[in-house]
Design a protein around this motif. Structure first.
Motif, PDB file in Angstrom:
ATOM      1  N   ARG A 341       0.827  -1.216   0.000  1.00  0.00           N
ATOM      2  CA  ARG A 341       0.000   0.000   0.000  1.00  0.00           C
ATOM      3  C   ARG A 341       0.852   1.251   0.000  1.00  0.00           C
ATOM      4  O   ARG A 341       0.432   2.297  -0.503  1.00  0.00           O
ATOM      5  CB  ARG A 341      -0.926   0.022   1.227  1.00  0.00           C
ATOM      6  N   VAL A 342       2.046   1.160   0.587  1.00  0.00           N
ATOM      7  CA  VAL A 342       2.894   2.352   0.729  1.00  0.00           C
ATOM      8  C   VAL A 342       4.259   2.172   0.067  1.00  0.00           C
ATOM      9  O   VAL A 342       5.182   2.955   0.305  1.00  0.00           O
ATOM     10  CB  VAL A 342       3.060   2.727   2.224  1.00  0.00           C
ATOM     11  N   GLY A 343       4.375   1.120  -0.730  1.00  0.00           N
ATOM     12  CA  GLY A 343       5.612   0.925  -1.475  1.00  0.00           C
ATOM     13  C   GLY A 343       6.776   0.419  -0.659  1.00  0.00           C
ATOM     14  O   GLY A 343       7.937   0.703  -0.968  1.00  0.00           O
ATOM     15  N   ILE A 344       6.495  -0.359   0.383  1.00  0.00           N
ATOM     16  CA  ILE A 344       7.557  -0.924   1.233  1.00  0.00           C
ATOM     17  C   ILE A 344       7.533  -2.435   1.083  1.00  0.00           C
ATOM     18  O   ILE A 344       6.504  -3.084   1.303  1.00  0.00           O
ATOM     19  CB  ILE A 344       7.362  -0.523   2.704  1.00  0.00           C
ATOM     20  N   ASP A 345       8.655  -3.015   0.714  1.00  0.00           N
ATOM     21  CA  ASP A 345       8.739  -4.459   0.502  1.00  0.00           C
ATOM     22  C   ASP A 345       8.875  -5.196   1.825  1.00  0.00           C
ATOM     23  O   ASP A 345       9.667  -4.805   2.693  1.00  0.00           O
ATOM     24  CB  ASP A 345       9.945  -4.815  -0.378  1.00  0.00           C
ATOM     25  N   PHE A 346       8.112  -6.280   1.945  1.00  0.00           N
ATOM     26  CA  PHE A 346       8.292  -7.153   3.103  1.00  0.00           C
ATOM     27  C   PHE A 346       9.591  -7.931   2.898  1.00  0.00           C
ATOM     28  O   PHE A 346       9.917  -8.334   1.783  1.00  0.00           O
ATOM     29  CB  PHE A 346       7.105  -8.111   3.247  1.00  0.00           C
ATOM     30  N   PRO A 347      10.371  -8.141   3.962  1.00  0.00           N
ATOM     31  CA  PRO A 347      11.674  -8.795   3.782  1.00  0.00           C
ATOM     32  C   PRO A 347      11.567 -10.244   3.302  1.00  0.00           C
ATOM     33  O   PRO A 347      10.531 -10.885   3.443  1.00  0.00           O
ATOM     34  CB  PRO A 347      12.298  -8.705   5.180  1.00  0.00           C
ATOM     35  N   ARG A 348      12.659 -10.716   2.735  1.00  0.00           N
ATOM     36  CA  ARG A 348      12.719 -12.114   2.334  1.00  0.00           C
ATOM     37  C   ARG A 348      12.981 -13.003   3.540  1.00  0.00           C
ATOM     38  O   ARG A 348      13.691 -12.629   4.469  1.00  0.00           O
ATOM     39  CB  ARG A 348      13.848 -12.310   1.307  1.00  0.00           C
ATOM     40  N   ALA A 349      12.437 -14.197   3.468  1.00  0.00           N
ATOM     41  CA  ALA A 349      12.666 -15.169   4.531  1.00  0.00           C
ATOM     42  C   ALA A 349      14.096 -15.671   4.495  1.00  0.00           C
ATOM     43  O   ALA A 349      14.772 -15.606   3.449  1.00  0.00           O
ATOM     44  CB  ALA A 349      11.689 -16.339   4.394  1.00  0.00           C
ATOM     45  N   LEU A 350      14.549 -16.142   5.643  1.00  0.00           N
ATOM     46  CA  LEU A 350      15.855 -16.774   5.693  1.00  0.00           C
ATOM     47  C   LEU A 350      15.831 -18.092   4.901  1.00  0.00           C
ATOM     48  O   LEU A 350      14.776 -18.722   4.786  1.00  0.00           O
ATOM     49  CB  LEU A 350      16.257 -17.071   7.140  1.00  0.00           C
ATOM     50  N   ALA A 351      16.945 -18.494   4.380  1.00  0.00           N
ATOM     51  CA  ALA A 351      17.014 -19.761   3.677  1.00  0.00           C
ATOM     52  C   ALA A 351      16.710 -20.893   4.636  1.00  0.00           C
ATOM     53  O   ALA A 351      17.100 -20.865   5.805  1.00  0.00           O
ATOM     54  CB  ALA A 351      18.415 -19.959   3.075  1.00  0.00           C
ATOM     55  N   ALA A 352      15.974 -21.884   4.173  1.00  0.00           N
ATOM     56  CA  ALA A 352      15.624 -23.018   5.017  1.00  0.00           C
ATOM     57  C   ALA A 352      16.881 -23.764   5.453  1.00  0.00           C
ATOM     58  O   ALA A 352      17.832 -23.919   4.667  1.00  0.00           O
ATOM     59  CB  ALA A 352      14.692 -23.962   4.278  1.00  0.00           C
ATOM     60  N   ALA A 353      16.878 -24.200   6.710  1.00  0.00           N
ATOM     61  CA  ALA A 353      18.048 -24.924   7.228  1.00  0.00           C
ATOM     62  C   ALA A 353      18.157 -26.278   6.531  1.00  0.00           C
ATOM     63  O   ALA A 353      17.173 -26.912   6.228  1.00  0.00           O
ATOM     64  CB  ALA A 353      17.905 -25.122   8.737  1.00  0.00           C
TER      65      ALA A 353
END
Length: 353
Positions: A341-353
């Motif tokens: 809605r405000v142009g802010i990206d949600f962070p990427r998840a950490l790589a799976a262990a």
């Protein structure tokens, strides 16, 4: 399903979202930090999943994004804090620090807050006081969630109580619990995931026991310990609401369902110097002695270790700082949509262990 996220990336996202809603830099960082702290300690019901709800109230003008929090000294050891309808995190941070400041001078300090809103995880304020070397006790009221004993409609809030006592060489005592059998936010999370809840936690809007989390969230949470939980919930409302000048007796507006005006939540913060009756060294040694005694107690069947309140959460924080914070797919979807809605990206998840 869940994915794990780095704590700092979630803080950065939350901070950016609250900045976009008009909060000042320091205030946005404070709120973001407290929300992620809840996730780190395993209190996910009070973590980043609440961001959309807080943003909605900010967008509707129900929460002042840049409050002028006013502190008045009303007695030698007592301050009254006007939260100016800002986020409860902000007023509560000011109040806990004010109580500690007064306690440093007087031995004990008390700060009452009115015109506030939901203040997040109560343990945050106990931990702040511990960092400054003080014992603390934290009361708050909240929107109706449980009945008076014998009633079938909501009247009292879940109204948690929190407390902290610094340790010596070992972990501090940190207690944070709601007056409900479980925190209402946990029922909300179960409803969001479509999970059922155990029997005995809640009634639906008709006053009928239910295991449907969505119906429970719209209905009535039950107090822990029966009448004892209801009596403690009454105390929280009287001390946090009636005494401070905040709303009380069912008048605190719901975070989720009532957008008719500000909440006017009340809080009460006590701070106490631990060296009032002995030296700080002696106090720390006695806390260590207490800790050692509980570790040597005979354990019940199936129990590997007896822990001090707050110790499980502290261990979970170490694990989640190392491995990441688990966030459910539905919360990820909600936060991703809010960011878009405000142009802010949600962070990427950490790589799976």
């Amino acid at each position: 399903m869940t994915k794990n996220f780095d704590a700092q990336s979630l803080r950065d996202f939350a901070r950016a979202m609250f900045l976009s809603a008009g909060l000042r830099e320091d205030d946005a960082a404070l709120v973001a930090g407290d929300l992620v702290k809840a996730n780190l300690r395993g209190v996910d019901s009070h973590g980043v999943s609440r961001i959309p709800m807080y943003l909605e109230r900010l967008r509707r003008g129900l929460v002042n994004p840049q409050p002028t929090v006013h502190v008045s000294k009303v007695a030698g050891a007592v301050a009254h804090v006007d939260g100016d309808n800002g986020m409860g995190f902000i007023a509560s941070d000011v109040a806990m620090n004010a109580a500690c400041d007064i306690a440093g001078e007087m031995g004990i300090g008390l700060a009452g807050v009115h015109r506030s809103t939901h203040f997040g995880m109560g343990a945050c304020y106990a931990l702040r006081a511990i960092e400054r070397g003080y014992i603390s006790l934290i009361f708050t009221n909240s929107s109706p969630a449980i009945p008076m004993w014998g009633g079938r409609t909501t009247f009292l809030g879940a109204s948690p109580i929190a407390a902290g006592i610094p340790g010596g060489k070992h972990p501090p005592y940190v207690m944070d619990m709601a007056m409900t059998v479980i925190a209402r936010g946990k029922i909300r999370l179960a409803a969001m995931k479509g999970d059922p809840i155990p029997e005995g936690l809640a009634l639906d809007v008709e006053g009928v026991p239910t295991t449907d989390a969505a119906k429970a969230f719209e209905g009535v949470c039950l107090p822990f310990g029966g009448v004892k939980g209801s009596v403690l919930g009454t105390l929280m409302d009287l001390m946090s609401g009636v005494l401070t000048g905040a709303n009380f007796g069912g008048d605190v507006k719901s975070l989720y369902f009532d957008h008719s005006g500000p909440q006017n939540v009340g809080h009460l913060f006590f701070a106490l110097r631990p060296d009032l009756f002995m030296s700080l060294t002696d106090f720390g040694a006695r806390m260590d002695d207490f800790y050692g005694r509980i570790k040597e107690l005979p354990r019940a069947a199936g129990v590997d270790e007896i822990m001090l309140p707050g110790e499980p959460e502290a261990r979970r924080e170490v694990e989640r700082l190392r491995d990441g914070i688990p966030v459910t797919d539905n919360v990820i979807a909600d936060l991703t949509a809010e960011g878009a809605r405000v142009g802010i990206d949600f962070p990427r998840a950490l790589a799976a262990a």
